[in-house]
Design a protein around this motif. Structure first.
Motif, PDB file in Angstrom:
ATOM      1  N   GLU A   1      29.249  30.466  -2.959  1.00 22.57           N
ATOM      2  CA  GLU A   1      28.853  31.889  -2.735  1.00 22.57           C
ATOM      3  C   GLU A   1      30.070  32.807  -3.771  1.00 22.57           C
ATOM      4  OE1 GLU A   1      30.187  32.271   1.199  1.00 22.57           O
ATOM      5  OE2 GLU A   1      28.192  31.510   1.971  1.00 22.57           O
ATOM      6  N   TRP A   2      30.919  32.117  -4.414  1.00 21.64           N
ATOM      7  CA  TRP A   2      31.678  32.965  -5.079  1.00 21.64           C
ATOM      8  C   TRP A   2      31.163  32.881  -6.540  1.00 21.64           C
ATOM      9  CZ3 TRP A   2      35.479  35.968  -3.126  1.00 21.64           C
ATOM     10  CH2 TRP A   2      35.754  35.838  -1.875  1.00 21.64           C
ATOM     11  N   TRP A   3      30.321  32.193  -6.750  1.00 21.20           N
ATOM     12  CA  TRP A   3      29.718  32.162  -8.320  1.00 21.20           C
ATOM     13  C   TRP A   3      28.418  33.056  -8.312  1.00 21.20           C
ATOM     14  CZ3 TRP A   3      29.539  26.270  -7.937  1.00 21.20           C
ATOM     15  CH2 TRP A   3      30.851  25.769  -8.251  1.00 21.20           C
ATOM     16  N   ASP A   4      27.873  33.653  -7.178  1.00 24.62           N
ATOM     17  CA  ASP A   4      26.881  34.538  -7.173  1.00 24.62           C
ATOM     18  C   ASP A   4      27.252  36.017  -7.247  1.00 24.62           C
ATOM     19  OD1 ASP A   4      23.961  35.112  -4.714  1.00 24.62           O
ATOM     20  OD2 ASP A   4      24.740  36.162  -6.425  1.00 24.62           O
ATOM     21  N   GLN A   5      27.012  36.651  -8.444  1.00 26.53           N
ATOM     22  CA  GLN A   5      27.534  37.987  -8.782  1.00 26.53           C
ATOM     23  C   GLN A   5      26.969  39.039  -7.784  1.00 26.53           C
ATOM     24  OE1 GLN A   5      29.993  38.586 -11.313  1.00 26.53           O
ATOM     25  NE2 GLN A   5      29.939  40.488 -10.384  1.00 26.53           N
ATOM     26  N   LYS A   6      25.674  38.725  -7.354  1.00 20.56           N
ATOM     27  CA  LYS A   6      25.213  39.880  -6.347  1.00 20.56           C
ATOM     28  C   LYS A   6      26.078  39.808  -5.067  1.00 20.56           C
ATOM     29  CE  LYS A   6      21.026  41.204  -3.824  1.00 20.56           C
ATOM     30  NZ  LYS A   6      21.407  41.089  -2.507  1.00 20.56           N
ATOM     31  N   TRP A   7      26.412  38.578  -4.618  1.00 18.39           N
ATOM     32  CA  TRP A   7      27.283  38.479  -3.471  1.00 18.39           C
ATOM     33  C   TRP A   7      28.639  38.890  -3.710  1.00 18.39           C
ATOM     34  CZ3 TRP A   7      31.603  36.333  -1.386  1.00 18.39           C
ATOM     35  CH2 TRP A   7      31.423  35.849  -0.039  1.00 18.39           C
ATOM     36  N   ILE A   8      29.245  38.790  -5.008  1.00 20.48           N
ATOM     37  CA  ILE A   8      30.422  39.223  -5.033  1.00 20.48           C
ATOM     38  C   ILE A   8      30.488  40.513  -4.946  1.00 20.48           C
ATOM     39  CG2 ILE A   8      32.250  39.360  -6.852  1.00 20.48           C
ATOM     40  CD1 ILE A   8      31.382  36.574  -7.556  1.00 20.48           C
ATOM     41  N   ASN A   9      29.487  41.440  -5.608  1.00 24.33           N
ATOM     42  CA  ASN A   9      29.385  42.850  -5.810  1.00 24.33           C
ATOM     43  C   ASN A   9      29.355  43.430  -4.400  1.00 24.33           C
ATOM     44  OD1 ASN A   9      29.518  42.494  -8.512  1.00 24.33           O
ATOM     45  ND2 ASN A   9      27.566  42.992  -8.728  1.00 24.33           N
ATOM     46  N   GLU A  10      28.391  42.727  -3.631  1.00 25.69           N
ATOM     47  CA  GLU A  10      28.106  43.264  -1.985  1.00 25.69           C
ATOM     48  C   GLU A  10      29.408  42.918  -1.314  1.00 25.69           C
ATOM     49  OE1 GLU A  10      24.586  41.604  -1.007  1.00 25.69           O
ATOM     50  OE2 GLU A  10      23.404  42.837  -2.224  1.00 25.69           O
ATOM     51  N   LYS A  11      29.673  41.708  -1.049  1.00 29.06           N
ATOM     52  CA  LYS A  11      30.808  40.998  -0.106  1.00 29.06           C
ATOM     53  C   LYS A  11      32.094  41.126  -0.615  1.00 29.06           C
ATOM     54  CE  LYS A  11      27.443  39.552   2.478  1.00 29.06           C
ATOM     55  NZ  LYS A  11      27.034  40.070   3.625  1.00 29.06           N
ATOM     56  N   VAL A  12      32.659  41.542  -1.656  1.00 28.75           N
ATOM     57  CA  VAL A  12      33.889  41.473  -2.169  1.00 28.75           C
ATOM     58  C   VAL A  12      34.153  42.741  -2.932  1.00 28.75           C
ATOM     59  CG1 VAL A  12      35.851  40.433  -3.552  1.00 28.75           C
ATOM     60  CG2 VAL A  12      34.050  39.080  -2.379  1.00 28.75           C
ATOM     61  N   GLN A  13      33.519  42.984  -3.982  1.00 27.39           N
ATOM     62  CA  GLN A  13      33.791  44.353  -4.624  1.00 27.39           C
ATOM     63  C   GLN A  13      33.575  45.373  -3.978  1.00 27.39           C
ATOM     64  OE1 GLN A  13      35.425  43.960  -7.640  1.00 27.39           O
ATOM     65  NE2 GLN A  13      35.761  46.416  -7.320  1.00 27.39           N
ATOM     66  N   GLY A  14      32.476  45.478  -3.053  1.00 29.00           N
ATOM     67  CA  GLY A  14      32.210  46.937  -2.515  1.00 29.00           C
ATOM     68  C   GLY A  14      33.062  46.991  -1.353  1.00 29.00           C
ATOM     69  N   ARG A  15      33.817  45.997  -0.844  1.00 28.99           N
ATOM     70  CA  ARG A  15      34.580  46.160   0.343  1.00 28.99           C
ATOM     71  C   ARG A  15      36.012  46.440  -0.208  1.00 28.99           C
ATOM     72  NH1 ARG A  15      33.069  41.001   4.231  1.00 28.99           N
ATOM     73  NH2 ARG A  15      30.878  42.084   4.836  1.00 28.99           N
ATOM     74  N   ILE A  16      36.311  46.044  -1.548  1.00 26.76           N
ATOM     75  CA  ILE A  16      37.787  46.258  -2.078  1.00 26.76           C
ATOM     76  C   ILE A  16      37.384  47.781  -2.444  1.00 26.76           C
ATOM     77  CG2 ILE A  16      39.097  46.229  -4.126  1.00 26.76           C
ATOM     78  CD1 ILE A  16      38.414  43.092  -4.086  1.00 26.76           C
ATOM     79  N   GLU A  17      36.426  48.244  -3.008  1.00 33.21           N
ATOM     80  CA  GLU A  17      36.366  49.795  -3.429  1.00 33.21           C
ATOM     81  C   GLU A  17      36.362  50.573  -2.285  1.00 33.21           C
ATOM     82  OE1 GLU A  17      36.639  48.929  -7.231  1.00 33.21           O
ATOM     83  OE2 GLU A  17      36.505  50.835  -6.398  1.00 33.21           O
ATOM     84  N   GLN A  18      35.588  50.116  -1.023  1.00 30.20           N
ATOM     85  CA  GLN A  18      35.998  51.010   0.163  1.00 30.20           C
ATOM     86  C   GLN A  18      37.181  51.239   0.729  1.00 30.20           C
ATOM     87  OE1 GLN A  18      33.516  49.024   3.522  1.00 30.20           O
ATOM     88  NE2 GLN A  18      33.805  50.855   4.893  1.00 30.20           N
ATOM     89  N   ALA A  19      37.967  50.024   0.846  1.00 32.77           N
ATOM     90  CA  ALA A  19      39.252  49.993   1.197  1.00 32.77           C
ATOM     91  C   ALA A  19      40.153  51.004   0.135  1.00 32.77           C
ATOM     92  CB  ALA A  19      39.924  48.540   1.107  1.00 32.77           C
ATOM     93  N   LYS A  20      39.798  50.979  -0.891  1.00 32.44           N
ATOM     94  CA  LYS A  20      40.690  52.054  -1.766  1.00 32.44           C
ATOM     95  C   LYS A  20      40.303  53.234  -1.565  1.00 32.44           C
ATOM     96  CE  LYS A  20      40.992  49.034  -5.767  1.00 32.44           C
ATOM     97  NZ  LYS A  20      40.744  48.739  -7.382  1.00 32.44           N
ATOM     98  N   SER A  21      39.088  53.537  -1.274  1.00 32.75           N
ATOM     99  CA  SER A  21      38.678  55.114  -0.927  1.00 32.75           C
ATOM    100  C   SER A  21      39.382  55.524   0.508  1.00 32.75           C
ATOM    101  CB  SER A  21      37.212  55.245  -0.912  1.00 32.75           C
ATOM    102  OG  SER A  21      36.556  54.627   0.047  1.00 32.75           O
ATOM    103  N   GLU A  22      39.242  54.468   1.273  1.00 30.38           N
ATOM    104  CA  GLU A  22      39.634  54.997   2.734  1.00 30.38           C
ATOM    105  C   GLU A  22      41.314  55.064   2.809  1.00 30.38           C
ATOM    106  OE1 GLU A  22      38.319  51.919   5.436  1.00 30.38           O
ATOM    107  OE2 GLU A  22      36.382  52.570   5.021  1.00 30.38           O
TER     108      GLU A  22
END
Length: 86
Positions: free
Chosen positions: A62-83
């Motif tokens: 799952e960690w090799w799929d860029q779409k999955w990384i963008n949605e499940k990881v990077q998006g959540r990191i960005e959301q936490a940073k904004s919050e």
């Protein structure tokens, strides 16, 4: 720093130290050579790769799929940073 850990098992020797930052395609270690086990099975050289999030094993594929990384990881990191104002 995000509680992501990777595991590389069956290495003969390491070319990096724990905590080192590594780049894509960087040599991090060498796998041990194969050998015959006591029951006669040949054990080929191989690498055991694992990914852990907060100490919980996850499917590395799952960690090799860029779409999955963008949605499940990077998006959540960005959301936490904004919050949290980071």
């Amino acid at each position: 720093g995000e509680s992501f850990f990777s595991l590389y098992g069956h290495l003969k020797n390491l070319k990096v130290e724990p905590g080192d930052r590594v780049e894509a395609s960087q040599l991090i270690g060498l796998v041990a050579g194969g050998h015959t086990s006591e029951n006669g099975w040949w054990k080929l050289p191989h690498l055991h790769f694992g990914v852990y999030v907060h100490g919980v094993p996850v499917r590395p594929l799952e960690w090799w799929d860029q779409k999955w990384i963008n949605e499940k990881v990077q998006g959540r990191i960005e959301q936490a940073k904004s919050e949290y104002g980071e």
